[in-house]
Design an enzyme around this catalytic site. Sequence first.
Site, mmCIF file in Angstrom:
data_model
loop_
_atom_site.group_PDB
_atom_site.id
_atom_site.type_symbol
_atom_site.label_atom_id
_atom_site.label_comp_id
_atom_site.label_asym_id
_atom_site.label_seq_id
_atom_site.Cartn_x
_atom_site.Cartn_y
_atom_site.Cartn_z
ATOM 1 N N GLY A 96 2.583 2.488 -2.435
ATOM 2 C CA GLY A 96 2.569 3.159 -3.731
ATOM 3 C C GLY A 96 3.679 2.715 -4.665
ATOM 4 O O GLY A 96 3.945 3.363 -5.674
ATOM 5 N N SER A 148 10.128 -6.702 -0.374
ATOM 6 C CA SER A 148 11.527 -7.116 -0.174
ATOM 7 C C SER A 148 12.290 -6.312 0.870
ATOM 8 O O SER A 148 13.430 -5.921 0.639
ATOM 9 C CB SER A 148 12.280 -7.062 -1.512
ATOM 10 O OG SER A 148 11.653 -7.880 -2.459
ATOM 11 N N GLY A 184 0.792 -1.225 0.000
ATOM 12 C CA GLY A 184 0.000 0.000 0.000
ATOM 13 C C GLY A 184 0.822 1.272 0.000
ATOM 14 O O GLY A 184 0.275 2.371 0.033
#
Length: 171
Positions: A15, A84, A13
């Site tokens: 972006g 990651s 979330g």
Amino acid sequence: MPGRVFWFTGLSGAGKTTVGRHFFELLRADSPAAVFLDGDMLREVFGNDLGHTREERMKSAKRNSRLCKMLADQGIDVVCATISLFRECQDWNRRNIREFHEIYLRVPMDVLIKRDQKLLYSGAAHGEVRDVMGVDIAADEPLSPAVIIENDGSLNPADIAVSLYEKLAGR
């Protein structure tokens, strides 16, 4: 000439995909040998064979890193949008990818909870979802990213991408 890797990272979330796609469109206009990779897309390409435990997320991150390196070694510019957030992965990328540019999209947890497109944060809060980065799996914020974007929603994603492109991608 080796390709460049533009690694967009942050929590779910944050972006990454939205800003990364805008950045990719700018990059592709100047560099036809460019590809856009997204963490969810890569999971699908690899057969959705991994879950979301810390160990499985690490394995996925390592796959993504090696793929980005392989493409960059062939002269392809890569825009990769993936969570990651593991120190081991960040360090590997810096050691092994010649032109590695890490872009960290940092977002306050309360903003992520409001966005919650995938219902991960609300699901975790109600005990319906486990193995959420930043909730029950610790996320390692990058120690020295090329850029940190405070993406609290006050900036337009396309404008963020233009600013990043001007800073990082001009040859």
